[in-house]
Design an enzyme around this catalytic site. Structure first.
Site, PDB file in Angstrom:
ATOM      1  N   LYS A 276      11.114   4.032   8.639  1.00  0.00           N
ATOM      2  CA  LYS A 276      10.275   3.821   7.611  1.00  0.00           C
ATOM      3  C   LYS A 276      10.675   4.356   6.140  1.00  0.00           C
ATOM      4  CE  LYS A 276       5.764   5.497   5.950  1.00  0.00           C
ATOM      5  NZ  LYS A 276       4.503   6.573   6.025  1.00  0.00           N
ATOM      6  N   ASP A 281       4.989   7.263  -2.047  1.00  0.00           N
ATOM      7  CA  ASP A 281       3.712   6.819  -1.286  1.00  0.00           C
ATOM      8  C   ASP A 281       2.516   7.393  -2.061  1.00  0.00           C
ATOM      9  OD1 ASP A 281       1.514   5.591   0.166  1.00  0.00           O
ATOM     10  OD2 ASP A 281       1.529   6.918   1.882  1.00  0.00           O
ATOM     11  N   LYS A 288      -4.446   8.486  -2.915  1.00  0.00           N
ATOM     12  CA  LYS A 288      -4.180   9.722  -2.401  1.00  0.00           C
ATOM     13  C   LYS A 288      -4.792  10.766  -3.305  1.00  0.00           C
ATOM     14  CE  LYS A 288      -0.071   9.292   0.478  1.00  0.00           C
ATOM     15  NZ  LYS A 288      -0.613   9.713   1.883  1.00  0.00           N
ATOM     16  N   ASP A 299       8.384  10.263   1.783  1.00  0.00           N
ATOM     17  CA  ASP A 299       7.755   9.336   2.854  1.00  0.00           C
ATOM     18  C   ASP A 299       8.702   8.200   3.303  1.00  0.00           C
ATOM     19  OD1 ASP A 299       5.695   8.728   4.389  1.00  0.00           O
ATOM     20  OD2 ASP A 299       4.936   7.231   3.125  1.00  0.00           O
ATOM     21  N   ASP A 358      -3.287   3.088   2.409  1.00  0.00           N
ATOM     22  CA  ASP A 358      -2.577   4.391   2.651  1.00  0.00           C
ATOM     23  C   ASP A 358      -2.109   4.357   4.005  1.00  0.00           C
ATOM     24  OD1 ASP A 358      -1.241   6.400   1.756  1.00  0.00           O
ATOM     25  OD2 ASP A 358      -3.155   7.785   2.441  1.00  0.00           O
ATOM     26  N   GLU A 360       0.116   2.427   5.140  1.00  0.00           N
ATOM     27  CA  GLU A 360       1.185   1.199   4.901  1.00  0.00           C
ATOM     28  C   GLU A 360       2.157   1.351   5.799  1.00  0.00           C
ATOM     29  OE1 GLU A 360       3.165   4.562   3.651  1.00  0.00           O
ATOM     30  OE2 GLU A 360       0.997   4.127   3.224  1.00  0.00           O
ATOM     31  N   ARG A 362       2.693   1.631   8.929  1.00  0.00           N
ATOM     32  CA  ARG A 362       2.695   0.715  10.100  1.00  0.00           C
ATOM     33  C   ARG A 362       2.809  -0.682   9.786  1.00  0.00           C
ATOM     34  NH1 ARG A 362      -2.810   3.605  11.033  1.00  0.00           N
ATOM     35  NH2 ARG A 362      -1.604   5.035  10.097  1.00  0.00           N
TER      36      ARG A 362
END
Length: 519
Positions: A276, A281, A288, A299, A358, A360, A362
């Site tokens: 990933k 993010d 967030k 991230d 959020d 995201e 996956r």
């Protein structure tokens, strides 16, 4: 300048160095081996400190003795190894990192050390040297790229650095084994430091494009093939889940593919590493909280570890084909950003209802795993800072592990035993699948607060298809809050060394990374 790691044959009692590192197990009152020889040369100074209770040999204990000319080394550091029955290469890494920072604080520019545990400690000489190299280099790691003074400070509040560490071995016949182990340790440490650098860079620098540029530099340096897929090519492949995340950002997304062909005549002997790479993010429309959002530059730690592991694999050259795939994009709340309630279609045709923008990671991993399967990869490991729930579950002590293959999970755990990176497997019971059931699509991207790490993995399972697959959630282990041993405050580079070890082990090389040829 990077710290050099050297191995020489010699007598530690007659070796000129600013500092010499010896060791002691907890409970030992009369040191033997190299430590005993140094003790005798110092007229029993170490034994006297043991008798006075100043040296106990506990793991992490460091005692500095000024030699006053009695030996050629100006200083001797007695490093505690802890209890003998708990001693392993992890102890060597910790001692080596702690010692290196300790001596750096003293202004020492170089030091010598014995091979911890290679004698009565029961370790293979190569394993000891590898752990010394890893612990020293990783423990000395600093990230000061953006300090205007051009020097910066280390995690101990002192500038400067160690220029070289020398492993001194009395038995000349063991020098080649020690040197080979040290060479592998340097390769793994340098690769891990690359992962740390990528994570520590700010998001305005470490964009998806910059990640792709770094992958290109790695490919050219170690002889990997590189393919970087842009937005248009992703659209041609039907990667709607990936592109749904990317559409809110002005930064172009990149699907980075690094390929190492270690067994080209046997394409079935393969491993896919999927990372990933969310370079920042915000949470997207599901924004967030502002507090601590700056940490979201990290991230992309999973993608960073995959690029770094591919560097190590390219240098170590195990006989296996390894493909690293990094899903790099930002998750931003722009005017074109996807909304909660949107439905996206992944490359394999499965649809996902976006409940929370959020969640995201996956989504980008889903399409990347589909693409990996289209390349014929039959063993997949994905790595991601995927869920805050994992930090709640396991903290920073170990990485969460889930998947459909107990054999591959055991192989990762075994590789982790060698690297000192720990993993804990969570259940993938079918009951959890119900939590991501959608009323309007094949699944939804969030199952709510219940078993959040597991439900994220349940979604990913839908895209592993019939490949052996394991998911590693490094949300907790990707960073450290303080320095200890080979870890320093900030990015850790986990699980770079485990991924490299896994590739070597799957290649059928018994005995670990020191069986490989480091270049």
């Amino acid at each position: 300048m990077p710290t050099a790691v050297n191995v020489v044959a010699g007598d530690v009692t007659n070796f000129a160095t600013p500092a010499l590192v010896v060791n002691l197990f907890e409970g030992v009152t009369h040191p033997g081996g190299a430590t005993g020889a140094v003790d005798r040369a110092l007229d029993g100074a170490i034994s006297a400190l043991i008798a006075d209770g100043e040296i106990k040999g506990k793991l992490g204990e460091l005692t500095l003795v000024h030699t006053l000319g009695r030996v050629l080394a100006k200083r001797v550091v007695v490093a505690g190894l802890g209890k003998a029955d708990a001693f392993d290469t992890g102890s060597v890494r910790r001692v080596s990192g702690d010692v290196a920072r300790f001596l750096r604080r003293k202004g020492v520019m170089g030091f010598a050390t014995i091979a911890h545990g290679a004698g009565i400690g029961g370790l293979d000489a190569g394993e000891s040297a590898q752990a010394i190299a890893e612990g020293t280099l990783l423990g000395l790691y600093k990230f000061d790229t953006y300090r205007s003074d051009g020097n910066g400070s280390d995690n101990d509040g002192n500038g400067g650095g160690i220029e070289a560490v020398t492993i001194v071995e009395r038995d000349a016949g063991s020098v080649s084994t020690l040197a080979a182990g040290a060479s592998v340790g340097v390769t793994l440490a340098e690769s891990t430091m690359l992962a740390r650098d990528l994570v520590n860079h700010p998001a305005n620098v470490m964009t998806p494009t910059r990640m792709a540029d770094t992958a290109r530099e790695v490919a050219e340096a170690v002889g990997l093939d590189l393919d970087v897929m842009d937005r248009d090519r992703m659209a041609e492949h039907g990667m709607g889940a990936f592109l749904g995340v990317a559409q809110g950002s002005e930064e172009p997304p990149k699907l980075i593919v690094l390929t190492y062909r270690g067994d080209p005549d046997n394409p079935g002997n393969n491993l896919g590493l999927v990372g990933k790479g969310i370079t920042f993010d915000t949470g997207g429309i599901s924004l967030k909280p502002a507090a601590n959002m700056e940490a979201m530059k990290g991230d992309m730690a999973g993608g960073a570890s995959v690029i770094a592991a591919m560097r190590a694999i390219g240098r170590l050259k195990p006989k296996i084909n390894v493909t690293g795939l990094i899903a790099a994009t930002e998750n931003m709340p722009g005017g074109r950003a996807q909304r909660p309630g949107d439905v996206v279609t992944a490359m394999n045709g499965k649809t996902i209802e976006v409940i929370n923008t959020d969640a995201e990671g996956r989504l980008v991993l889903a399409d990347t795993m589909c693409y990996a399967r289209s390349l014929g990869i039959t063993r997949l490991v994905d790595v991601a800072t995927l869920t805050g729930a994992m930090v709640v579950t396991l903290g920073k002590a170990c990485t969460g592990m889930m998947g459909n293959s107990s054999e591959l999970a055991k192989a990762i755990s075994k590789a982790g035993d060698s690297s000192g990176e720990r993993f804990w497997e969570l259940p993938m019971l079918e009951d959890y699948r119900e939590l991501i059931r959608s009323d309007v699509a094949d699944m939804k991207n969030s199952g709510g607060r219940q078993a959040g790490s597991i439900t994220a993995a349940m979604l990913l399972r839908e895209f592993a298809e019939d490949a052996d697959w394991v998911h590693l959630d490094i949300a907790g282990t990707s960073t450290a809050t303080s320095a200890r041993g080979h870890l320093v405050k900030g990015a850790t580079g986990v699980p770079t060394r485990t991924l490299a070890q896994l590739a070597v082990n799957l290649a059928g090389l018994n005995g670990g990374l020191t069986c490989c040829q480091a270049h």
